[in-house]
Design a protein around this motif. Structure first.
Motif, PDB file in Angstrom:
ATOM      1  N   ARG A  22       0.839  -1.190   0.000  1.00  0.00           N
ATOM      2  CA  ARG A  22       0.000   0.000   0.000  1.00  0.00           C
ATOM      3  C   ARG A  22       0.879   1.247   0.000  1.00  0.00           C
ATOM      4  O   ARG A  22       1.734   1.420   0.863  1.00  0.00           O
ATOM      5  CB  ARG A  22      -0.924  -0.004   1.221  1.00  0.00           C
ATOM      6  N   ASP A  23       0.657   2.093  -0.990  1.00  0.00           N
ATOM      7  CA  ASP A  23       1.410   3.331  -1.135  1.00  0.00           C
ATOM      8  C   ASP A  23       1.043   4.272   0.015  1.00  0.00           C
ATOM      9  O   ASP A  23      -0.126   4.614   0.208  1.00  0.00           O
ATOM     10  CB  ASP A  23       1.068   3.972  -2.488  1.00  0.00           C
ATOM     11  N   ASP A  73      -0.896   7.727  -1.261  1.00  0.00           N
ATOM     12  CA  ASP A  73      -2.304   7.798  -1.685  1.00  0.00           C
ATOM     13  C   ASP A  73      -3.166   6.657  -1.151  1.00  0.00           C
ATOM     14  O   ASP A  73      -4.369   6.608  -1.421  1.00  0.00           O
ATOM     15  CB  ASP A  73      -2.406   7.854  -3.210  1.00  0.00           C
ATOM     16  N   GLN A  81      -3.267   3.660  -2.042  1.00  0.00           N
ATOM     17  CA  GLN A  81      -3.619   2.677  -3.065  1.00  0.00           C
ATOM     18  C   GLN A  81      -2.566   1.569  -3.141  1.00  0.00           C
ATOM     19  O   GLN A  81      -1.394   1.772  -2.804  1.00  0.00           O
ATOM     20  CB  GLN A  81      -3.756   3.351  -4.425  1.00  0.00           C
ATOM     21  N   LYS A 110      -0.005  -0.912  -4.847  1.00  0.00           N
ATOM     22  CA  LYS A 110       0.921  -0.939  -5.974  1.00  0.00           C
ATOM     23  C   LYS A 110       1.595  -2.311  -6.005  1.00  0.00           C
ATOM     24  O   LYS A 110       1.604  -3.047  -5.008  1.00  0.00           O
ATOM     25  CB  LYS A 110       1.993   0.155  -5.838  1.00  0.00           C
ATOM     26  N   ASN A 167      -2.349   0.016  -9.878  1.00  0.00           N
ATOM     27  CA  ASN A 167      -2.480   1.300  -9.198  1.00  0.00           C
ATOM     28  C   ASN A 167      -3.595   1.320  -8.163  1.00  0.00           C
ATOM     29  O   ASN A 167      -3.900   2.369  -7.599  1.00  0.00           O
ATOM     30  CB  ASN A 167      -2.712   2.404 -10.240  1.00  0.00           C
ATOM     31  N   SER A 168      -4.219   0.167  -7.935  1.00  0.00           N
ATOM     32  CA  SER A 168      -5.243   0.049  -6.892  1.00  0.00           C
ATOM     33  C   SER A 168      -5.505  -1.434  -6.667  1.00  0.00           C
ATOM     34  O   SER A 168      -5.058  -2.286  -7.455  1.00  0.00           O
ATOM     35  CB  SER A 168      -6.543   0.737  -7.321  1.00  0.00           C
ATOM     36  N   PHE A 169      -6.264  -1.745  -5.615  1.00  0.00           N
ATOM     37  CA  PHE A 169      -6.591  -3.154  -5.393  1.00  0.00           C
ATOM     38  C   PHE A 169      -7.521  -3.675  -6.479  1.00  0.00           C
ATOM     39  O   PHE A 169      -7.570  -4.878  -6.719  1.00  0.00           O
ATOM     40  CB  PHE A 169      -7.225  -3.377  -4.011  1.00  0.00           C
ATOM     41  N   ARG A 170      -8.218  -2.785  -7.148  1.00  0.00           N
ATOM     42  CA  ARG A 170      -9.076  -3.207  -8.262  1.00  0.00           C
ATOM     43  C   ARG A 170      -8.234  -3.929  -9.329  1.00  0.00           C
ATOM     44  O   ARG A 170      -8.689  -4.904  -9.937  1.00  0.00           O
ATOM     45  CB  ARG A 170      -9.789  -2.002  -8.860  1.00  0.00           C
ATOM     46  N   ASP A 171      -7.013  -3.457  -9.542  1.00  0.00           N
ATOM     47  CA  ASP A 171      -6.134  -4.098 -10.520  1.00  0.00           C
ATOM     48  C   ASP A 171      -5.682  -5.475 -10.033  1.00  0.00           C
ATOM     49  O   ASP A 171      -5.534  -6.400 -10.830  1.00  0.00           O
ATOM     50  CB  ASP A 171      -4.909  -3.211 -10.784  1.00  0.00           C
TER      51      ASP A 171
END
Length: 402
Positions: free
Chosen positions: A192-193, A196, A198, A200, A247-251
């Motif tokens: 987790r960045d 932001d 999010q 990575k 760039n997010s957990f969605r990815d």
């Protein structure tokens, strides 16, 4: 392997008309895999399973079989650049798992998990550089998501952190249950960045300063598969090794959606392996002067096991055909993983039951499948988590707690 076996891989019980789903080239490649598994792998399995070690002497020959994108299969499809069909990939997993779940998990760690991290998470430029090396195993990697305190709740609970520092990132945290990490070249780590919040993704050199790997001992399931606990202490990773499409957990969820189908194939192959081991045993074993297989209650259990395997294959074949058309939905892969795991669990229990007292010994094969099924039942989403994914799609309401 004789021509007859190469022509028909599933001659005893043609699971879901499997032969009609495979091309001649796919059957030939899978036939060579079957020969390797029967002649080189199977004789080692009981000993290495009991020792809790992986038979490393199988790694090179397994890679040399060129199973991920075999030229013979891709050329038969009309272009050497056309990826092999999902059905072929599914039956490759099925063949490995019907021999041993650890072998299937080991191979799929590279061919499924890590390959997906690159194909989905990397930029086009990164894919062009890394994917050929993934396919030929010159770049070996593992998917490092699960943490010591976070499994099913990883989406909101991921604790490993990443902090940008000039042209690099600093990673801190821990990952657990990462199969194959001890022999990988790189670890695909998700963090987790701090900037932001999010998620990575990063490719971390296994031997980088600050990376510590420990083999997890004392497992009662998938004993041959070497799982690791990974500690990351101020590990520096260059920006060039960040997975630029994550760039997010969605990815990350997009990757999991694709990989649940692989685990459903592993569950199906494990059920088939247990069924076939039980069938061999009751055909040869004599009780009361008759083969065990001649008794009514034994035949009823064999019929249930075959029904389970056939039902599971119906699910994974349909899902794979759908995904080959480009349709990927969380609820579909969750349903396949949930149901095939349930059917597998019942099948390995029935197999152990018909083998009787010898069903708890490694010599009869059934015990390995019976124990390994418990790990498969849990990973890539427990039964409950997958059920809630399906329930959300059915009702439009999320029952996940926050």
């Amino acid at each position: 392997m004789g021509a007859e076996t190469t022509e028909r891989l599933y001659s005893v019980c043609d699971y879901y008309d499997a032969e009609a789903l495979l091309t001649d080239a796919e059957r030939r490649v899978l036939g060579r895999l079957r020969t390797f598994l029967d002649e080189q792998a199977r004789p080692l399995l009981a000993d290495y399973w009991e020792r809790g070690d992986f038979p490393d002497q199988l790694t090179g020959p397994l890679i040399d079989l060129d199973l991920m994108e075999p030229a013979e299969v891709t050329a038969a499809q009309g272009s050497g650049h056309t990826p092999a069909r999902g059905i072929y990939h599914g039956f490759r997993i099925f063949e490995l798992a019907r021999t041993d779940a650890s072998l299937a998990t080991f191979y799929t760690a590279q061919a499924g998990l890590f390959r997906t991290a690159i194909t989905v998470g990397a930029s086009p430029e990164q894919r062009a550089e890394w994917l050929p090396r993934v396919l030929d195993f010159s770049l070996k990697g593992v998917f490092s998501l699960t943490e010591p305190e976070h499994g099913s709740d990883i989406a909101g609970g991921l604790a490993t952190s990443a902090r940008r520092d000039g042209g690099s990132w600093i990673l801190n945290g821990a990952k657990r249950w990462i199969g194959g990490a001890l022999t990988a070249d790189v670890l695909a780590v998700f963090a987790r960045d701090e900037a932001d919040g999010q998620v990575k993704g990063f490719l971390v050199d296994r031997q980088a300063e600050g990376v510590t790997l420990e083999k997890i001992h004392g497992k009662a399931s998938l004993r041959m598969m070497q799982n690791a606990h990974i500690t990351l202490a101020d590990v520096r990773v260059p920006e060039a090794m960040r997975l630029h499409n994550v760039n997010s957990f969605r990815d990350v969820a997009a990757m999991l959606r694709m990989m649940r189908s692989d685990v459903a194939w592993i569950a199906t192959g494990t059920a088939a392996g247990a069924f076939e081991a039980a069938l061999r045993y009751v055909t040869e074993r004599q009780q009361f002067g008759r083969p065990l297989g001649s008794f009514q209650l034994v035949q009823e259990k064999l019929a249930r096991m075959l029904g389970n395997v056939t039902s599971a294959l119906s699910l994974v074949v349909r899902l794979t055909e759908q995904q080959d058309r480009g349709v990927y939905r969380d609820q579909d892969s969750a349903l396949a993983k949930m149901q095939t795991s349930l059917l597998m669990r019942e099948t390995v229990a029935l197999a152990r039951e018909v083998v009787g007292g010898n069903g708890i010994t490694l010599a009869a094969d059934v015990a390995r499948f019976h124990a390994d099924a418990e790990a498969i039942y849990s990973y890539e989403g427990t039964h409950d988590i997958n059920a809630l994914i399906i329930g959300r799609a059915l009702t439009g309401h999320s029952a996940f707690t926050h």
